[in-house]
Design an enzyme around this catalytic site. Structure first.
Site, PDB file in Angstrom:
ATOM      1  N   ARG A  13       0.866  -1.183   0.000  1.00  0.00           N
ATOM      2  CA  ARG A  13       0.000   0.000   0.000  1.00  0.00           C
ATOM      3  C   ARG A  13       0.905   1.236   0.000  1.00  0.00           C
ATOM      4  NH1 ARG A  13      -3.450  -2.754  -1.550  1.00  0.00           N
ATOM      5  NH2 ARG A  13      -5.511  -3.178  -0.683  1.00  0.00           N
ATOM      6  N   GLU A  17      -2.487   7.501  -4.916  1.00  0.00           N
ATOM      7  CA  GLU A  17      -2.879   6.830  -6.165  1.00  0.00           C
ATOM      8  C   GLU A  17      -4.360   6.961  -6.491  1.00  0.00           C
ATOM      9  OE1 GLU A  17      -1.743   2.703  -5.081  1.00  0.00           O
ATOM     10  OE2 GLU A  17      -3.867   2.198  -5.323  1.00  0.00           O
TER      11      GLU A  17
HETATM   12  P1  NAD Z   1      -1.614 -11.021   5.143  1.00  0.00           P
HETATM   13  O1  NAD Z   1      -2.586 -10.503   6.136  1.00  0.00           O
HETATM   14  O2  NAD Z   1      -1.651 -12.474   4.764  1.00  0.00           O
HETATM   15  O3  NAD Z   1      -0.118 -10.720   5.668  1.00  0.00           O
HETATM   16  C1  NAD Z   1       0.264  -9.508   6.225  1.00  0.00           C
HETATM   17  C2  NAD Z   1       1.453  -9.778   7.142  1.00  0.00           C
HETATM   18  O4  NAD Z   1       1.905  -8.508   7.638  1.00  0.00           O
HETATM   19  C3  NAD Z   1       1.081 -10.637   8.371  1.00  0.00           C
HETATM   20  O5  NAD Z   1       1.997 -11.697   8.519  1.00  0.00           O
HETATM   21  C4  NAD Z   1       1.163  -9.659   9.530  1.00  0.00           C
HETATM   22  O6  NAD Z   1       1.589 -10.262  10.751  1.00  0.00           O
HETATM   23  C5  NAD Z   1       2.191  -8.674   9.013  1.00  0.00           C
HETATM   24  N1  NAD Z   1       2.147  -7.400   9.711  1.00  0.00           N
HETATM   25  C6  NAD Z   1       1.062  -6.736  10.194  1.00  0.00           C
HETATM   26  N2  NAD Z   1       1.460  -5.599  10.800  1.00  0.00           N
HETATM   27  C7  NAD Z   1       2.802  -5.555  10.683  1.00  0.00           C
HETATM   28  C8  NAD Z   1       3.786  -4.633  11.128  1.00  0.00           C
HETATM   29  N3  NAD Z   1       3.454  -3.547  11.843  1.00  0.00           N
HETATM   30  N4  NAD Z   1       5.077  -4.889  10.847  1.00  0.00           N
HETATM   31  C9  NAD Z   1       5.426  -6.020  10.171  1.00  0.00           C
HETATM   32  N5  NAD Z   1       4.542  -6.923   9.724  1.00  0.00           N
HETATM   33  C10 NAD Z   1       3.255  -6.694   9.988  1.00  0.00           C
HETATM   34  O7  NAD Z   1      -1.745 -10.094   3.878  1.00  0.00           O
HETATM   35  P2  NAD Z   1      -1.302 -10.419   2.384  1.00  0.00           P
HETATM   36  O8  NAD Z   1      -2.396 -11.125   1.680  1.00  0.00           O
HETATM   37  O9  NAD Z   1       0.047 -11.016   2.401  1.00  0.00           O
HETATM   38  O10 NAD Z   1      -1.253  -8.949   1.761  1.00  0.00           O
HETATM   39  C11 NAD Z   1      -0.318  -7.991   2.219  1.00  0.00           C
HETATM   40  C12 NAD Z   1      -0.710  -6.649   1.666  1.00  0.00           C
HETATM   41  O11 NAD Z   1      -0.522  -6.646   0.260  1.00  0.00           O
HETATM   42  C13 NAD Z   1      -2.201  -6.292   1.845  1.00  0.00           C
HETATM   43  O12 NAD Z   1      -2.455  -5.728   3.102  1.00  0.00           O
HETATM   44  C14 NAD Z   1      -2.437  -5.319   0.729  1.00  0.00           C
HETATM   45  O13 NAD Z   1      -2.210  -4.030   1.229  1.00  0.00           O
HETATM   46  C15 NAD Z   1      -1.346  -5.643  -0.304  1.00  0.00           C
HETATM   47  N6  NAD Z   1      -1.895  -6.147  -1.577  1.00  0.00           N
HETATM   48  C16 NAD Z   1      -1.510  -5.532  -2.732  1.00  0.00           C
HETATM   49  C17 NAD Z   1      -1.997  -5.981  -3.959  1.00  0.00           C
HETATM   50  C18 NAD Z   1      -1.571  -5.357  -5.272  1.00  0.00           C
HETATM   51  O14 NAD Z   1      -2.260  -5.541  -6.281  1.00  0.00           O
HETATM   52  N7  NAD Z   1      -0.477  -4.634  -5.323  1.00  0.00           N
HETATM   53  C19 NAD Z   1      -2.892  -7.046  -3.999  1.00  0.00           C
HETATM   54  C20 NAD Z   1      -3.248  -7.669  -2.788  1.00  0.00           C
HETATM   55  C21 NAD Z   1      -2.759  -7.211  -1.588  1.00  0.00           C
END
Ligand code: NAD
Length: 327
Positions: A232, A261
Site C-alpha cells: 500500500r 494513487e
Molecule cells: P496477510 O494478512 O496475509 O499478511 C500480512 C502480514 O503482515 C502478516 O503476517 C502480519 O503479521 C504482518 N504485519 C502486520 N502488521 C505488521 C507490522 N506492523 N510490521 C510487520 N509486519 C506486519 O496479507 P497479504 O495477503 O500477504 O497482503 C499484504 C498486503 O498486500 C495487503 O495488506 C495489501 O495491502 C497488499 N496487496 C496488494 C496488492 C496489489 O495488487 N499490489 C494485492 C493484494 C494485496
C-alpha cells in the site's frame, strides 16, 4: 441482492458477470466517496475496490440508503472505517487471499526489470541502439533481500526468492514458523533492513505501519539498496523516499502502489497535465519504476476475486457465518 459496484473497469464487469450467482449488479465507473455515495440509494450492497473510500461520512450515507453489506473485491481494507461500519451494523467482507503468487510475482518482476533494465533495453533496441552502456545489473544469487510482512504474499515472495538463491531476512510482528524452518532469518526492523540489497514491503497499511519507510528508517538501509512496494502506498513517506533517491541512499525504487494513487491510478491521463508533483518527480528518475496497482492483475486472481465475492454475498443472503468478514 441489488449490488452497486464502484470503480468498475471493463475487466471487472467481465469477471463479475461471468461468475455472478444471480444478483442484480449495477456498474458505476466512479469511485465510492462522499460525492458518489448518494448513488447507493435503492441498493442492498456495495461492491468496492482498493481506492474507494468508505469513511465515516460515506458509511453513514450508505446506512441511510439501506446498504446492508460492503463487499470488498480486494484483500486490504485500510480504505474502510471498520469500527464505524460495525457500529452501523454493516458487515464488511473481503477476498483475503485471491492469489498471493500474483502480487509476489509482480514484486519479482519489478526487481528484475529495475535490476537488469529490460524496459530500457526494449526501448533502445526499437530505436536501433544495441549498446549495453548503463544497463549493467547485479546477480540476485546470494544477495540479501529483506521481506517486511510475511503473510500470504510475503511467504509466496520468500519462496520465489529462495528459488533465485537469495538470502532472505524478514520482519513481521508474527514470525512464521515454516519460513523460519526453511532458513528465513527473522529479526528487528532495523536489523532486517541493514545490509539488505533489496527491501520488499508486504505488510498491511495500518496506523502502526503508515510511513514505515521514512527519513529515519531509510537511514538503516544499505547505501544504494532497492526498495519495492507492492503493498500500500501509505507505507512509504514519498517525499522522504525522493530525498533518499536524490542523495543515492536509495539506489532504485519499484512501486506498484502510491500514497496518492486514488487520484491517478486505473485512469488515462496521457493528454492531461499531471498535477501531482510528487509522482511527476518520481517518474523523472531513471532508477524508479512505477506500475499502476497491477500486482493483483492476473486471470487467476480476477477469477478468484469474483468467485469469493459472490460466495461472500451468498453467505450473507443465506444468513450463514461470514468467514471473510473483517473486524
Ligand atoms: P496477510 O494478512 O496475509 O499478511 C500480512 C502480514 O503482515 C502478516 O503476517 C502480519 O503479521 C504482518 N504485519 C502486520 N502488521 C505488521 C507490522 N506492523 N510490521 C510487520 N509486519 C506486519 O496479507 P497479504 O495477503 O500477504 O497482503 C499484504 C498486503 O498486500 C495487503 O495488506 C495489501 O495491502 C497488499 N496487496 C496488494 C496488492 C496489489 O495488487 N499490489 C494485492 C493484494 C494485496
Amino acid at each position: 441482492m441489488k449490488i452497486a459496484t464502484f470503480s468498475t473497469q471493463n475487466y471487472d464487469k467481465q469477471y463479475l458477470d461471468e461468475f455472478n450467482t444471480g444478483h442484480e449488479i449495477t456498474y458505476f465507473e466512479v469511485p465510492l466517496n462522499e460525492q458518489t455515495a448518494v448513488l447507493t440509494n435503492g441498493f442492498d450492497a456495495v461492491c468496492i475496490f482498493v481506492n474507494d473510500q468508505a469513511n465515516e461520512i460515506v458509511l453513514k450515507i450508505l446506512a441511510a440508503n439501506g446498504i446492508k453489506l460492503i463487499v470488498l473485491r480486494c484483500a486490504g481494507f485500510n480504505n474502510v472505517d471498520i469500527k464505524t461500519a460495525d457500529q452501523l451494523g454493516i458487515p464488511v467482507v473481503r477476498v483475503p487471499a485471491y492469489s498471493p503468487e500474483a502480487v509476489a510475482e509482480h514484486a519479482m518482476a519489478l526487481i528484475l526489470t529495475l535490476n537488469r533494465k529490460t524496459h530500457k533495453a526494449y526501448n533502445r533496441i526499437r530505436e536501433g541502439n544495441f549498446s549495453l552502456e548503463k544497463l549493467m545489473g547485479f546477480n540476485l544469487h546470494e544477495r540479501k533481500v529483506a521481506v517486511i510482512g510475511t503473510g500470504s504474499i510475503g511467504k509466496a515472495f520468500c519462496r520465489i526468492l529462495r528459488g533465485f538463491g537469495c538470502k532472505v531476512a524478514a520482519y513481521d510482528i508474527y514470525p512464521d514458523q515454516d519460513l523460519k524452518e526453511s532458513g528465513v532469518i527473522y529479526s528487528s526492523l532495523e536489523e532486517t533492513l541493514a545490509d539488505a540489497d533489496i527491501v520488499s514491503l508486504h505488510c498491511p497499511l495500518t496506523d502502526s505501519t503508515r510511513h514505515l519507510i521514512n527519513e529515519q528508517t531509510l537511514k538503516f538501509f544499505k547505501q544504494g539498496a532497492m526498495l519495492i512496494n507492492t503493498s500500500r502506498g501509505g507505507l512509504v513517506h514519498t517525499a522522504d523516499a525522493i530525498e533518499a533517491l536524490k542523495s543515492g541512499q536509495l539506489g532504485s525504487l519499484g512501486l506498484d502502489v502510491y500514497e496518492q494513487e486514488a487520484d491517478l491510478f486505473f485512469r488515462d491521463f496521457s493528454e492531461d497535465i499531471i498535477q501531482d508533483d510528487l509522482i511527476a518527480r518520481l517518474i523523472s528518475f531513471p532508477n524508479v519504476l512505477i506500475t499502476s496497482h497491477q500486482g493483483f492483475f492476473t486471470k487467476e486472481a480476477m477469477e478468484q476475486i469474483a468467485v469469493t465475492s459472490f460466495r461472500n454475498i451468498d453467505s450473507f443472503v443465506k444468513n450463514e457465518k461470514l468467514v471473510n468478514r473483517v473486524g
